[in-house]
Enzyme design. Structure first.
Site, mmCIF file in Angstrom:
data_model
loop_
_atom_site.group_PDB
_atom_site.id
_atom_site.type_symbol
_atom_site.label_atom_id
_atom_site.label_comp_id
_atom_site.label_asym_id
_atom_site.label_seq_id
_atom_site.Cartn_x
_atom_site.Cartn_y
_atom_site.Cartn_z
ATOM 1 N N LEU A 1 5.469 -54.575 15.277
ATOM 2 C CA LEU A 1 6.544 -53.713 15.781
ATOM 3 C C LEU A 1 6.967 -52.715 14.708
ATOM 4 C CD1 LEU A 1 8.457 -56.584 17.621
ATOM 5 C CD2 LEU A 1 7.128 -54.748 18.699
ATOM 6 N N GLY A 2 5.962 -52.153 14.069
ATOM 7 C CA GLY A 2 6.226 -51.100 13.082
ATOM 8 C C GLY A 2 6.546 -49.797 13.801
ATOM 9 N N MET B 1 4.675 -47.491 15.058
ATOM 10 C CA MET B 1 3.954 -47.288 16.314
ATOM 11 C C MET B 1 4.331 -48.349 17.348
ATOM 12 S SD MET B 1 1.894 -44.629 16.580
ATOM 13 C CE MET B 1 0.502 -44.974 17.691
ATOM 14 N N ASP C 1 6.828 -59.779 15.510
ATOM 15 C CA ASP C 1 6.673 -59.147 14.201
ATOM 16 C C ASP C 1 7.244 -60.123 13.192
ATOM 17 O OD1 ASP C 1 6.323 -56.031 13.081
ATOM 18 O OD2 ASP C 1 7.667 -57.267 11.862
ATOM 19 N N SER D 1 -3.474 -42.251 20.296
ATOM 20 C CA SER D 1 -3.099 -41.054 19.547
ATOM 21 C C SER D 1 -1.756 -40.532 20.030
ATOM 22 C CB SER D 1 -4.157 -39.954 19.715
ATOM 23 O OG SER D 1 -3.777 -38.794 19.000
ATOM 24 N N LYS E 1 -11.740 -42.702 19.119
ATOM 25 C CA LYS E 1 -10.559 -42.388 18.320
ATOM 26 C C LYS E 1 -10.963 -41.933 16.910
ATOM 27 C CE LYS E 1 -6.093 -42.387 17.281
ATOM 28 N NZ LYS E 1 -5.941 -42.741 15.893
ATOM 29 N N HIS F 1 -12.049 -38.444 17.224
ATOM 30 C CA HIS F 1 -10.809 -37.685 17.430
ATOM 31 C C HIS F 1 -10.152 -37.384 16.086
ATOM 32 C CE1 HIS F 1 -6.383 -37.754 17.641
ATOM 33 N NE2 HIS F 1 -6.497 -37.114 18.790
#
Lengths: 297, 297, 297, 297
Positions: C10-11, C13, C32, C115, C169, C172
């Protein structure tokens, strides 16, 4: 404020710009040597058709000789207070030279970089202008008609004095080379790896949420929609002068430009039947190691 | 001190090395699967032919599976105190793995990068060795026979522990890619400009006094002597694994390698029938500007 | 169809993704190690909290050891029919290895490239997924909650089997390196030339009508708004693993990548106090020409 | 045949060349504004000191204004049949312009690219000449005195008409940039990897048998002998005009030059306190991802 201009050059770009200007309420008298598209028979007739006072002629013909020819002719018919707008792709140093010549007769000069391609008629054109504050101010209704809807400063900039418009456009095009090559390299790598079963779909999925979303990405998706393996196209890519000028400028200013120059060189290489340099590498390998080489076909 | 070694692999390189070793007073028993060149019928026979004590087997076969196969077989026949010399183009990490395996049975391992190509028989080979001080010391007569005449340290280096020899050779080859591409780009530019009426003569004149004089330059002159326009060669250039490994290592170590990587990529491009990336650039240009493109043939 | 998932990590991102998933009607139990953000005290508790049947755990922790650790622990608590979603930045080969391990216990594996950065909560995330048709189909409600509004295929792709999501990704991100460097080089050249009196305004004017318009361009405009000369920032640029992997993959596939590699190398160089390579060039110039060099400070 | 020449410019290069010419039996009258080195007080006195008939003045002063100044003055004192030799680093187009001016008074013009640096006095200079057959033939005794011992064609070339000498030298220098950068990148990678315990020794061992042996390699070995970590030098590298001209020419001729341009850009970057481009990349990363950046010091 200007509400009626002359427009010289009614090719792919000029023709669309005339249409967009008229939609935006600017009266346009267009001149082109091709009778089927021109509004007036001669450049002189075009100038005569403009309302007296501050006459404005926007030039939209190929850079180099064609532009120089039109500007030379305009120099003989325009008078003090008139403004020439060079909207083509002239080198900014040429702008500075032409502006100095026209200034001798009191004629103003504004250079405008115009971006947007064939989509500009619909979307509006991104505009970068160089010139004096006065000249730019007089032309604002024209710029407003051409630029995209939305805040003016997101589609138009007065970038600096004469030359600044085309300098900015030159750098814009250099960036464009780098962007296109970035997507292209990514495309090649995605397609090279059997793992990706849907290359077109992958590009398509990047259109809304990702860091790489852009208008060029949207165009890439369109291109792959028509032709998912790009099988109909040759790998032959022209370069306009502006990519070259960008690298020339960087060299003069000692600015490192590894990405934009690599994109330019990739285009040069794409047009070679055979690479003399790689023949030389093959020759060296043959000399020192008896390595396998291929004979010319 | 070693005066008689086994040599596995009598191809272009191995065969010449056997000859040079013998000229230098080292007894060599060679093994190769091809009956017409081998001295003994099997690898086991080769090991038996060596004098007891510290037996030395130099392996000179293609990197990858062939080398791994020979080393695995040697592991079953060599015993404590023997030394394997891997003189091919193995990756240095493979050296470290093989050395650890052989060390379990007390067998030493030395990796040697060998440079010089087909000219080594006559000129001697540049040697870069990795291994323990003891193993290297024992092998010095062998290295002295292979290396060029002149001071030992100008043709041989003990570069570090196991792996260092092939790491040094890998970087050597990476540099070589850059050097070759440099001459090749210069060649293309000289030849592109009609001004230079004697391109071969220009390269030739660089051989003695200039900053760019080198052995590769001498080879370039020879190549142009045979074929002044390089008309007989295709622009198709293979790459050995070592150029790739060099760039991989640089990426791992965060070392910028713009020139060597560009030389590597030029080789990749030289082998493409058509560039998917440049097709993608062509597709983008067609989308946004209706620019001229070429259809695939 | 999945309507409740576990989310590990649960950082920056993960936290945002939890919020967006909940807004989209997906129930999320987050875990987390930091008590102030977690919903449950342990990973085991998270799994227990999920509805029986096809349990889904989405992993959103840093690539490498952290991800490997979480996946190993999940392997001990999940059972046949469950699905692990690896949403971090794992290398696609690791995905293939982890998927094979989990498959031994009948646990499915889907890798998703995500992303959108800190903007994803608001805009939605671009998603590239690799895995089996069944697993992907089951996860569609989750993907639909995360992806941007608009047509599904413009924000989500099932790119191929396991690994394809992270491969896509990775490419990307490689493209992203090239795009950013392209704008950056253009910025430097615009700023280097005194002619352009409004660099920020020039970028701003590219936002609507030009060929180079993009989300990254919009961010460039924001950055210049805050700090028109970028005077507050150091020229030090980190690189994530994915730029490196992109070049590694290209090398393995013999795909030329001049632009993306140049962008990567520029980042390496940006972090060097002094360039050993350029010291070497200075040393050479000093040797041959007595050219001016600078002593180390 | 010419046996006595005037030499204008007695700096580092000119002074050494005077010495070598005299050793080779050519009489030299040197002129330099610095009284302590000049043979005659003025340029006019130098011309007067030459034997009548075909007078030859070799100009060896910095390119640009200094060279233009000397050539303009020579134009006033030389007469039909005399020859000016421009041995500095003029751009080849300037040669063509100057030659045309001098031709109006019947004065010949030969441009000579001179390579060899401070070592030329001892080793001889590599010479590339452009001019008419007659003028070149008359100057052969001078060229023979300057060039290295050995076959004439390995140290001298008549590369083409006026301009060809400096064009060849320009390309020579471009190649030199690529060669130096190649060794430098290899040096950095060797030094970055702890595995190599003797970097200097590794370069030293390449001097005799390897593919990369060259004069520049020998200089690299000398540099590392003095300073094995190059700790005394700053990573700041000047560039002469010729590297830039090489890339400019390639762009005009549409010749891809990835390696030589990368070497040039590495020099530009080496001289930047901070890279505006990399600040821009840092700014973009901060915008989209809240990634770690460093504040300016």
């Amino acid at each position: 404020m200007v509400s009626h201009i002359g427009l010289v050059g009614l090719g792919k770009m000029g023709n669309n710009m005339r249409a967009r200007l008229r939609q935006g309420g600017i009266e346009v008298t267009g001149y082109d040597p091709r009778p089927e598209v021109t509004d007036v028979p001669t450049l002189a007739a075009l100038v005569e058709a403009l309302p007296p006072g501050r006459r404005v002629v926007w030039v939209m013909v190929p850079a180099g000789e064609p532009t120089r020819g039109v500007l030379a002719e305009l120099r003989t018919v325009l008078t003090s207070g008139d403004i020439v707008v060079e909207g083509g792709n002239s080198h900014y140093v040429e702008d500075q030279e032409r502006a100095a010549e026209l200034a001798e007769s009191g004629v103003g000069y504004v250079d405008v970089g115009v971006s947007g391609g064939v989509w500009g008629l619909e979307n509006g054109y991104g505009l970068m202008a160089g010139g004096s504050d006065d000249d730019i101010a007089a032309l604002m209704p024209v710029f407003d008609a051409l630029r995209p809807a939305g805040p003016r400063e997101e589609g138009f900039v007065h970038a600096g004095p004469v030359g600044a418009g085309h300098f900015a456009k030159m750098v814009h095009n250099g960036i464009e080379y780098g962007l296109m090559q970035s997507y292209a390299e990514g495309y090649e790598l995605l397609a090279a790896k059997g793992l990706i079963t849907d290359v077109h779909g992958t590009f398509k999925a990047w259109q809304r949420g990702t860091v790489v979303r852009s208008w060029l990405l949207d165009l890439m998706v369109r291109a792959l929609e028509d032709d998912p393996q790009l099988a109909k196209l040759d790998d032959w890519v022209e370069d306009s002068g502006e990519g070259r000028w960008t690298v020339d400028e960087a060299i003069e200013a000692a600015v490192p430009l590894p990405v934009i120059s690599a994109a330019l060189f990739a285009r040069f290489a794409s047009r070679q039947e055979a690479s003399p340099a790689m023949k030389a590498v093959a020759a060296l390998r043959q000399q020192f190691g008896g390595h396998a080489v291929k004979s010319a076909p």
